[in-house]
Design a protein around this motif. Structure first.
Motif, PDB file in Angstrom:
ATOM      1  N   LYS A  20       0.813  -1.214   0.000  1.00  0.00           N
ATOM      2  CA  LYS A  20       0.000   0.000   0.000  1.00  0.00           C
ATOM      3  C   LYS A  20       0.849   1.269   0.000  1.00  0.00           C
ATOM      4  CE  LYS A  20      -4.292  -1.585   0.423  1.00  0.00           C
ATOM      5  NZ  LYS A  20      -5.448  -1.130  -0.364  1.00  0.00           N
ATOM      6  N   ARG A  21       2.167   1.085   0.201  1.00  0.00           N
ATOM      7  CA  ARG A  21       3.090   2.228   0.304  1.00  0.00           C
ATOM      8  C   ARG A  21       2.580   3.229   1.336  1.00  0.00           C
ATOM      9  NH1 ARG A  21       4.813   3.494  -6.018  1.00  0.00           N
ATOM     10  NH2 ARG A  21       5.654   1.409  -6.460  1.00  0.00           N
ATOM     11  N   LYS A  22       2.238   2.704   2.494  1.00  0.00           N
ATOM     12  CA  LYS A  22       1.622   3.530   3.515  1.00  0.00           C
ATOM     13  C   LYS A  22       2.249   3.252   4.869  1.00  0.00           C
ATOM     14  CE  LYS A  22      -2.851   4.609   5.629  1.00  0.00           C
ATOM     15  NZ  LYS A  22      -4.299   4.407   5.581  1.00  0.00           N
ATOM     16  N   SER A  23       2.587   4.334   5.591  1.00  0.00           N
ATOM     17  CA  SER A  23       3.092   4.213   6.949  1.00  0.00           C
ATOM     18  C   SER A  23       1.988   4.599   7.922  1.00  0.00           C
ATOM     19  CB  SER A  23       4.302   5.127   7.169  1.00  0.00           C
ATOM     20  OG  SER A  23       5.382   4.716   6.361  1.00  0.00           O
ATOM     21  N   ILE A  24       1.864   3.842   8.995  1.00  0.00           N
ATOM     22  CA  ILE A  24       0.884   4.140  10.035  1.00  0.00           C
ATOM     23  C   ILE A  24       1.641   4.548  11.275  1.00  0.00           C
ATOM     24  CG2 ILE A  24      -0.953   3.209  11.488  1.00  0.00           C
ATOM     25  CD1 ILE A  24      -1.601   1.300   9.159  1.00  0.00           C
ATOM     26  N   ALA A  25       1.360   5.748  11.769  1.00  0.00           N
ATOM     27  CA  ALA A  25       2.064   6.286  12.930  1.00  0.00           C
ATOM     28  C   ALA A  25       1.067   7.010  13.820  1.00  0.00           C
ATOM     29  CB  ALA A  25       3.169   7.250  12.480  1.00  0.00           C
ATOM     30  N   PRO A  26       1.392   7.194  15.097  1.00  0.00           N
ATOM     31  CA  PRO A  26       0.504   7.956  15.981  1.00  0.00           C
ATOM     32  C   PRO A  26       0.315   9.371  15.464  1.00  0.00           C
ATOM     33  CG  PRO A  26       2.205   6.823  17.239  1.00  0.00           C
ATOM     34  CD  PRO A  26       2.583   6.700  15.800  1.00  0.00           C
ATOM     35  N   ARG A  27      -0.901   9.886  15.630  1.00  0.00           N
ATOM     36  CA  ARG A  27      -1.201  11.239  15.159  1.00  0.00           C
ATOM     37  C   ARG A  27      -1.397  12.213  16.312  1.00  0.00           C
ATOM     38  NH1 ARG A  27      -5.918  11.206  10.927  1.00  0.00           N
ATOM     39  NH2 ARG A  27      -5.370  13.408  10.985  1.00  0.00           N
ATOM     40  N   SER A  28      -1.198  11.763  17.514  1.00  0.00           N
ATOM     41  CA  SER A  28      -1.317  12.648  18.672  1.00  0.00           C
ATOM     42  C   SER A  28      -0.420  12.121  19.777  1.00  0.00           C
ATOM     43  CB  SER A  28      -2.774  12.706  19.159  1.00  0.00           C
ATOM     44  OG  SER A  28      -3.159  11.471  19.749  1.00  0.00           O
ATOM     45  N   ILE A  29      -0.196  12.948  20.775  1.00  0.00           N
ATOM     46  CA  ILE A  29       0.649  12.542  21.896  1.00  0.00           C
ATOM     47  C   ILE A  29       0.016  11.381  22.645  1.00  0.00           C
ATOM     48  CG2 ILE A  29       1.604  13.320  24.097  1.00  0.00           C
ATOM     49  CD1 ILE A  29       1.742  16.153  22.802  1.00  0.00           C
ATOM     50  N   ARG A  30      -1.310  11.422  22.824  1.00  0.00           N
ATOM     51  CA  ARG A  30      -1.995  10.325  23.521  1.00  0.00           C
ATOM     52  C   ARG A  30      -1.896   9.022  22.742  1.00  0.00           C
ATOM     53  NH1 ARG A  30      -5.687  10.809  27.430  1.00  0.00           N
ATOM     54  NH2 ARG A  30      -4.307  12.526  27.941  1.00  0.00           N
ATOM     55  N   GLN A  31      -1.983   9.092  21.407  1.00  0.00           N
ATOM     56  CA  GLN A  31      -1.819   7.884  20.603  1.00  0.00           C
ATOM     57  C   GLN A  31      -0.412   7.316  20.748  1.00  0.00           C
ATOM     58  OE1 GLN A  31      -2.963   8.366  16.506  1.00  0.00           O
ATOM     59  NE2 GLN A  31      -5.148   8.288  16.965  1.00  0.00           N
ATOM     60  N   LYS A  32       0.588   8.192  20.862  1.00  0.00           N
ATOM     61  CA  LYS A  32       1.964   7.718  21.080  1.00  0.00           C
ATOM     62  C   LYS A  32       2.066   6.990  22.419  1.00  0.00           C
ATOM     63  CE  LYS A  32       6.539   7.637  20.540  1.00  0.00           C
ATOM     64  NZ  LYS A  32       7.031   7.329  21.903  1.00  0.00           N
ATOM     65  N   GLU A  33       1.428   7.521  23.457  1.00  0.00           N
ATOM     66  CA  GLU A  33       1.420   6.863  24.763  1.00  0.00           C
ATOM     67  C   GLU A  33       0.736   5.497  24.658  1.00  0.00           C
ATOM     68  OE1 GLU A  33      -0.549   9.583  27.344  1.00  0.00           O
ATOM     69  OE2 GLU A  33       1.114  11.006  27.402  1.00  0.00           O
ATOM     70  N   TYR A  34      -0.318   5.444  23.868  1.00  0.00           N
ATOM     71  CA  TYR A  34      -1.072   4.200  23.669  1.00  0.00           C
ATOM     72  C   TYR A  34      -0.193   3.145  22.998  1.00  0.00           C
ATOM     73  CZ  TYR A  34      -4.879   1.288  21.671  1.00  0.00           C
ATOM     74  OH  TYR A  34      -5.712   0.257  21.306  1.00  0.00           O
ATOM     75  N   VAL A  35       0.497   3.533  21.946  1.00  0.00           N
ATOM     76  CA  VAL A  35       1.376   2.609  21.227  1.00  0.00           C
ATOM     77  C   VAL A  35       2.476   2.091  22.149  1.00  0.00           C
ATOM     78  CG1 VAL A  35       3.134   2.507  19.410  1.00  0.00           C
ATOM     79  CG2 VAL A  35       0.892   3.512  18.921  1.00  0.00           C
ATOM     80  N   ASP A  36       3.081   2.993  22.921  1.00  0.00           N
ATOM     81  CA  ASP A  36       4.123   2.579  23.860  1.00  0.00           C
ATOM     82  C   ASP A  36       3.573   1.615  24.906  1.00  0.00           C
ATOM     83  OD1 ASP A  36       5.960   4.143  22.547  1.00  0.00           O
ATOM     84  OD2 ASP A  36       5.786   5.842  23.925  1.00  0.00           O
ATOM     85  N   ALA A  37       2.337   1.874  25.370  1.00  0.00           N
ATOM     86  CA  ALA A  37       1.721   1.015  26.386  1.00  0.00           C
ATOM     87  C   ALA A  37       1.420  -0.373  25.829  1.00  0.00           C
ATOM     88  CB  ALA A  37       0.435   1.662  26.910  1.00  0.00           C
ATOM     89  N   ILE A  38       1.043  -0.452  24.554  1.00  0.00           N
ATOM     90  CA  ILE A  38       0.813  -1.757  23.934  1.00  0.00           C
ATOM     91  C   ILE A  38       2.103  -2.559  23.912  1.00  0.00           C
ATOM     92  CG2 ILE A  38       0.248  -2.939  21.767  1.00  0.00           C
ATOM     93  CD1 ILE A  38      -1.754  -0.725  21.169  1.00  0.00           C
ATOM     94  N   ARG A  39       3.202  -1.904  23.603  1.00  0.00           N
ATOM     95  CA  ARG A  39       4.500  -2.589  23.561  1.00  0.00           C
ATOM     96  C   ARG A  39       4.911  -3.092  24.945  1.00  0.00           C
ATOM     97  NH1 ARG A  39       6.374   1.898  19.938  1.00  0.00           N
ATOM     98  NH2 ARG A  39       6.367   1.068  17.813  1.00  0.00           N
ATOM     99  N   ASP A  40       4.563  -2.324  25.974  1.00  0.00           N
ATOM    100  CA  ASP A  40       5.092  -2.606  27.310  1.00  0.00           C
ATOM    101  C   ASP A  40       4.198  -3.475  28.183  1.00  0.00           C
ATOM    102  OD1 ASP A  40       7.230  -1.007  26.611  1.00  0.00           O
ATOM    103  OD2 ASP A  40       6.444   0.782  27.603  1.00  0.00           O
ATOM    104  N   ASN A  41       2.964  -3.734  27.751  1.00  0.00           N
ATOM    105  CA  ASN A  41       2.027  -4.475  28.594  1.00  0.00           C
ATOM    106  C   ASN A  41       1.375  -5.621  27.824  1.00  0.00           C
ATOM    107  OD1 ASN A  41       1.657  -2.613  31.202  1.00  0.00           O
ATOM    108  ND2 ASN A  41       1.798  -1.289  29.403  1.00  0.00           N
ATOM    109  N   ASP A  42       1.119  -6.719  28.521  1.00  0.00           N
ATOM    110  CA  ASP A  42       0.467  -7.865  27.883  1.00  0.00           C
ATOM    111  C   ASP A  42      -1.044  -7.716  27.831  1.00  0.00           C
ATOM    112  OD1 ASP A  42       2.820  -9.166  27.344  1.00  0.00           O
ATOM    113  OD2 ASP A  42       2.807 -10.346  29.180  1.00  0.00           O
ATOM    114  N   ILE A  43      -1.616  -6.946  28.754  1.00  0.00           N
ATOM    115  CA  ILE A  43      -3.054  -6.671  28.727  1.00  0.00           C
ATOM    116  C   ILE A  43      -3.246  -5.169  28.872  1.00  0.00           C
ATOM    117  CG2 ILE A  43      -5.280  -7.003  29.866  1.00  0.00           C
ATOM    118  CD1 ILE A  43      -4.391  -9.714  30.777  1.00  0.00           C
ATOM    119  N   LEU A  44      -3.951  -4.590  27.910  1.00  0.00           N
ATOM    120  CA  LEU A  44      -4.155  -3.147  27.896  1.00  0.00           C
ATOM    121  C   LEU A  44      -5.610  -2.836  27.574  1.00  0.00           C
ATOM    122  CD1 LEU A  44      -2.965  -0.214  27.844  1.00  0.00           C
ATOM    123  CD2 LEU A  44      -2.673  -0.531  25.388  1.00  0.00           C
TER     124      LEU A  44
END
Length: 351
Positions: A107-131
């Motif tokens: 698709k030649r498409k990158s998906i990235a967080p679009r807000s600071i809260r989304q960045k926190e969400y992505v980091d939390a997914i990486r760091d926790n087994d249940i979110l």
């Protein structure tokens, strides 16, 4: 004493002005209100006039927004407010744009967080087994969870992805809907298919399903399962019962991760107090290894009017709820009010 003024002209040649300035130049209006200075857009130029300090600050802000628009992304109100506030918030905004969650070569498409809260969400997914991600429609809860699942699959950290939603009937019984079981449940799961097809394409989604790598099914299908080496997503979890929520969370096996998303203001159950998503906030809040992320209306990344709509409905939600249940609670409607005056709204959160 005459005020010392400075003038600077910034070129926006080659930039999509709609992505930069917003509809009716709304982004420019936000900046003007913040700095109390007039900004003129003329052709492919932005003309800044004001105190030397403000012109320098305006230059910094607009240069930053030009870079965002130049990357091909639409500048949101959140972008503007983060940049004009500067400092730590602006730095955090820079970091979100560097965090690519998933890249689709086809698709030649990158998906990235679009807000600071989304960045926190992505980091939390990486760091926790249940979110648990709780918040209104349009905040990217499900979309980013799916992107993270595909990225983990691509890195071979897991072997399969399981995505589920509770099937809550609203006015029509499944038994009376046309088609076989798959055709009956497809409307409930369609938003998930939409996100997947946008990321990897229809053909690849079907291949993943056929091979068993990807499973998309109603929540009831999880009973008796054990998910090993899997990434499990429960969407629209506000419509799960307490026992269904327990059943989903206890399916996790070795090397498994679970993301639960939902909006507790959009519960379609007959008894909202029996929502599993509402219950787990109290039951599991202090359990080590389980993380809760809460999104607000300010985190909505859809059309700018969506957050205004959410805010408007939230302000009258309790009144509408009382009115809609007037007959059941024994409360009398005011004189002259008919059943047609009672507004009932169900929003589908297809993120």
């Amino acid at each position: 004493m005459k005020r010392n003024k400075k003038k600077r002209i910034l070129s926006i040649a080659g930039i999509d002005t709609l992505k930069l300035l917003g509809v009716n130049d709304r982004n420019i209006r936000i900046i003007e209100d913040f700095f109390d200075e007039r900004i003129v857009v003329r052709g492919d130029e932005i003309i800044l006039t004001g105190s030397p300090k403000h012109v320098n600050e305006l230059t910094r802000v607009i240069d930053r927004l030009i870079r965002i628009a130049g990357s091909g992304r639409e500048v949101t109100e959140g972008d503007v407010r983060a940049v004009v506030q500067g400092g730590e918030e602006a730095e955090k905004k820079d970091e979100t744009e560097k965090t690519v969650v998933y890249y689709s070569a086809s698709k030649r498409k990158s998906i990235a967080p679009r807000s600071i809260r989304q960045k926190e969400y992505v980091d939390a997914i990486r760091d926790n087994d249940i979110l648990f991600a709780i918040g209104p429609a349009g905040t990217g809860k499900t979309y980013l969870a799916i992107a993270m699942a595909l990225a983990a699959l691509k890195r071979r950290e897991i072997e399969r992805v399981f995505i589920s939603r509770p099937v809550v009937e609203a006015g029509e019984n499944l038994g009376f809907l046309p088609g076989d079981l798959q055709e009956k449940i497809e409307p409930y799961l369609h938003p998930i298919f939409d996100a997947l097809m946008e990321m990897v394409g229809r053909e690849r989604v079907q291949r993943m399903i056929d091979s068993g790598i990807l499973e998309i099914a109603p929540l009831a299908y999880m009973r008796g399962r054990t998910l090993n080496n899997a990434f499990a997503i429960l969407d629209e979890a506000q419509n799960s019962s307490i026992m269904q929520m327990k059943m989903f969370l206890t399916r996790l096996g070795v090397n498994a991760k679970a993301i639960v998303t939902g909006d507790i203001t959009q519960i379609d159950l007959e008894d909202p107090d029996r929502s599993g998503l509402v219950a787990v906030r109290e039951i599991l809040q202090d359990v080590e290894g389980i993380k809760f992320i809460t999104f607000g209306e300010e985190d909505v990344v859809r059309h700018r009017l969506v957050k205004n709509i959410i805010r408007a409905f939230s302000s009258i939600g309790s009144r509408l709820s009382r009115a809609a249940h007037g007959d059941e609670t024994g409360c009398d409607r005011s004189a002259g009010e008919s059943s047609d005056d009672i507004l009932s709204v169900t929003e589908e959160t297809d993120e």
